[in-house]
Motif scaffolding. Structure first.
Motif, PDB file in Angstrom:
ATOM      1  N   ILE A  58       0.795  -1.226   0.000  1.00  0.00           N
ATOM      2  CA  ILE A  58       0.000   0.000   0.000  1.00  0.00           C
ATOM      3  C   ILE A  58       0.831   1.281   0.000  1.00  0.00           C
ATOM      4  O   ILE A  58       0.322   2.342  -0.332  1.00  0.00           O
ATOM      5  N   SER A  59       2.120   1.201   0.392  1.00  0.00           N
ATOM      6  CA  SER A  59       2.925   2.425   0.446  1.00  0.00           C
ATOM      7  C   SER A  59       4.416   2.110   0.423  1.00  0.00           C
ATOM      8  O   SER A  59       4.872   1.182   1.098  1.00  0.00           O
ATOM      9  N   SER A  60       5.159   2.911  -0.343  1.00  0.00           N
ATOM     10  CA  SER A  60       6.622   2.783  -0.332  1.00  0.00           C
ATOM     11  C   SER A  60       7.279   3.926   0.448  1.00  0.00           C
ATOM     12  O   SER A  60       8.491   4.097   0.388  1.00  0.00           O
ATOM     13  N   PHE A  61       6.472   4.704   1.165  1.00  0.00           N
ATOM     14  CA  PHE A  61       7.019   5.695   2.096  1.00  0.00           C
ATOM     15  C   PHE A  61       7.348   4.995   3.418  1.00  0.00           C
ATOM     16  O   PHE A  61       6.579   4.144   3.883  1.00  0.00           O
ATOM     17  N   CYS A  62       8.478   5.339   4.011  1.00  0.00           N
ATOM     18  CA  CYS A  62       8.818   4.766   5.311  1.00  0.00           C
ATOM     19  C   CYS A  62       9.638   5.767   6.117  1.00  0.00           C
ATOM     20  O   CYS A  62      10.579   6.365   5.592  1.00  0.00           O
ATOM     21  N   LYS A  63       9.276   5.916   7.397  1.00  0.00           N
ATOM     22  CA  LYS A  63       9.989   6.850   8.271  1.00  0.00           C
ATOM     23  C   LYS A  63      11.309   6.263   8.770  1.00  0.00           C
ATOM     24  O   LYS A  63      12.164   6.979   9.277  1.00  0.00           O
ATOM     25  N   ARG A  82       1.578   5.939  -2.769  1.00  0.00           N
ATOM     26  CA  ARG A  82       0.607   5.428  -1.804  1.00  0.00           C
ATOM     27  C   ARG A  82      -0.627   4.976  -2.572  1.00  0.00           C
ATOM     28  O   ARG A  82      -1.061   5.648  -3.513  1.00  0.00           O
ATOM     29  N   LEU A  83      -1.211   3.870  -2.152  1.00  0.00           N
ATOM     30  CA  LEU A  83      -2.482   3.448  -2.733  1.00  0.00           C
ATOM     31  C   LEU A  83      -3.632   4.157  -2.021  1.00  0.00           C
ATOM     32  O   LEU A  83      -3.582   4.388  -0.808  1.00  0.00           O
ATOM     33  N   GLU A  86      -9.692   3.405  -2.678  1.00  0.00           N
ATOM     34  CA  GLU A  86     -10.303   2.776  -3.859  1.00  0.00           C
ATOM     35  C   GLU A  86      -9.349   1.765  -4.493  1.00  0.00           C
ATOM     36  O   GLU A  86      -9.776   0.687  -4.936  1.00  0.00           O
ATOM     37  N   ASP A  87      -8.054   2.110  -4.534  1.00  0.00           N
ATOM     38  CA  ASP A  87      -7.052   1.181  -5.075  1.00  0.00           C
ATOM     39  C   ASP A  87      -7.039  -0.122  -4.283  1.00  0.00           C
ATOM     40  O   ASP A  87      -7.024  -1.219  -4.854  1.00  0.00           O
ATOM     41  N   ILE A  88      -7.031   0.008  -2.957  1.00  0.00           N
ATOM     42  CA  ILE A  88      -6.949  -1.174  -2.091  1.00  0.00           C
ATOM     43  C   ILE A  88      -8.180  -2.050  -2.264  1.00  0.00           C
ATOM     44  O   ILE A  88      -8.081  -3.280  -2.414  1.00  0.00           O
ATOM     45  N   LEU A  89      -9.337  -1.438  -2.277  1.00  0.00           N
ATOM     46  CA  LEU A  89     -10.575  -2.205  -2.417  1.00  0.00           C
ATOM     47  C   LEU A  89     -10.673  -2.853  -3.788  1.00  0.00           C
ATOM     48  O   LEU A  89     -11.187  -3.978  -3.931  1.00  0.00           O
ATOM     49  N   SER A 297      -0.983  -6.106  -5.965  1.00  0.00           N
ATOM     50  CA  SER A 297      -0.815  -4.658  -6.139  1.00  0.00           C
ATOM     51  C   SER A 297      -0.973  -4.283  -7.608  1.00  0.00           C
ATOM     52  O   SER A 297      -0.656  -5.076  -8.499  1.00  0.00           O
ATOM     53  N   PRO A 298      -1.444  -3.068  -7.896  1.00  0.00           N
ATOM     54  CA  PRO A 298      -1.508  -2.618  -9.296  1.00  0.00           C
ATOM     55  C   PRO A 298      -0.115  -2.690  -9.933  1.00  0.00           C
ATOM     56  O   PRO A 298       0.885  -2.329  -9.299  1.00  0.00           O
ATOM     57  N   VAL A 299      -0.052  -3.165 -11.168  1.00  0.00           N
ATOM     58  CA  VAL A 299       1.246  -3.323 -11.845  1.00  0.00           C
ATOM     59  C   VAL A 299       2.017  -2.006 -11.883  1.00  0.00           C
ATOM     60  O   VAL A 299       3.250  -1.997 -11.772  1.00  0.00           O
ATOM     61  N   LYS A 300       1.305  -0.883 -11.977  1.00  0.00           N
ATOM     62  CA  LYS A 300       1.970   0.423 -12.110  1.00  0.00           C
ATOM     63  C   LYS A 300       2.842   0.770 -10.900  1.00  0.00           C
ATOM     64  O   LYS A 300       3.728   1.615 -10.997  1.00  0.00           O
TER      65      LYS A 300
END
Length: 345
Positions: A58-63, A82-83, A86-89, A297-300
């Motif tokens: 769902i996310s490639s951001f990380c603290k 970030r997804l 709507e993307d996740i569902l 995950s979406p291919v994009k």
């Protein structure tokens, strides 16, 4: 050495010295006996079933700034995303149609995904797909956060402890992270009634056999329902870019040991295992594994969730991914089970 394997098969435990000898051996006869006993043990509890987990990154951001990870905050070249809800569902809808009955939301430790956001998404997934399990793999959070997510319907939580040795943990993580907090999170998750997953990297920089034994002893203390291990694979934009990766042989040996130590645990044949060897996941299944995690995950965005180099299956649509895995699983002599696949108590 075969006597040590026999003892592990019969008792489920070994002394530290016996574990050290077994972990360190490269004897092929021992490896085959371990593989055979591991496969026999998983089949006693789970038959030939392999459970699918639909992975939604769902996310490639990380603290965090873990020294081994491609999405560490210091990697300025990382392609962040970030997804949306709507993307996740949409991923879940697609996955349900393909026969997935567990959805795994995984991501970096990203403050954008608040409890309110996640609770809403979890509740909606559980309402639409009541026969499905929701697994989270979103790093360390507060006890209150874990409680709210559990009450919203989350069933499982994956949180690799990474290294149970304080000495090794310090060498792999930034100073602001602590092994004590990691362990506290895992025990909190168990207390709240989650099915809990822990695990570690195989062949991480600075890791030795004593560190691996510490991991096994911690897992005995925790008694998780899921154990995820996979080979360390370097990422080109991390401080460990030039380090050697974990080997197929040691990873398989440890999978066999884990299956005999934890006969009923859910044990994935990981994407990392398939990355270092074309038939890595099949070999994992033959050595006690009973879970695979195809990507929904979406291919994009798949190439952007870039934890390590050369990750496989980043260009396949979910249906392709599932079809490919089904053929691989069947070729290895196992069968896909379209069910939640909970850990046998």
């Amino acid at each position: 050495m075969t006597g040590i394997v026999e003892k592990l098969y019969n008792t489920g435990d070994l002394s530290d010295g016996e574990l050290k000898a077994l972990i360190g051996t490269d004897d092929t006869e021992t490896a085959e006996l371990l593989r055979r006993y591991a496969d026999e043990t998983r089949q006693k509890s789970y038959g030939k079933k392999v459970f699918l987990r639909g992975l939604i990154e769902i996310s490639s951001f990380c603290k965090n700034d873990c020294l081994y990870c491609g999405i560490r905050r210091s990697n300025k070249d990382a392609d962040r995303y970030r997804l949306s809800r709507e993307d996740i569902l949409s991923c879940c809808e697609n996955g349900y149609g393909l026969g997935f009955r567990t959805f795994v939301m995984q991501g970096g430790e990203d403050s954008f995904f608040t409890d309110d956001f996640l609770c809403g998404v979890i509740s909606e997934i559980k309402e639409k797909y009541p026969d499905c399990a929701v697994t989270l793999s979103l790093g360390e959070r507060s006890y209150e956060s874990f409680r709210r997510l559990r009450e919203a319907g989350a069933d499982r939580y994956l949180l690799r402890h990474e290294a149970a040795s304080e000495e090794l943990y310090r060498k792999l993580h930034p100073v602001e992270m602590s092994l004590e907090n990691r362990k506290e999170c895992l025990f909190s998750l168990k207390e709240l009634g989650y099915q809990v997953g822990a695990g570690f990297m195989v062949g991480a920089p600075f890791q030795n056999t004593e560190h691996i034994i510490a991991d096994l002893r911690f897992l005995q203390e925790l008694q998780p329902q899921m154990i995820g291990i996979g080979p360390f694979i370097p990422h080109h934009n991390t401080p460990f870019a030039g380090e050697n990766g974990g080997t197929l042989e040691l990873t398989l040996r440890l999978l066999g040991i884990l299956r005999l130590m934890f006969p009923k645990v859910l044990l994935p044949a990981t994407t990392a295992l398939g990355t270092i060897a074309p038939n890595g996941r099949e070999l994992g299944l033959k050595t006690g594994c009973n879970v695979v995690m195809p990507n929904l995950s979406p291919v994009k965005v798949r190439k952007k969730y870039d934890l390590y180099d050369n990750k496989i299956c980043t260009g396949e649509e979910a249906a392709e991914c599932r079809g490919c895995l089904q053929r691989r699983i069947e070729s290895a002599g196992y069968e896909i089970a379209s069910e939640r696949g909970d850990c046998i108590k």
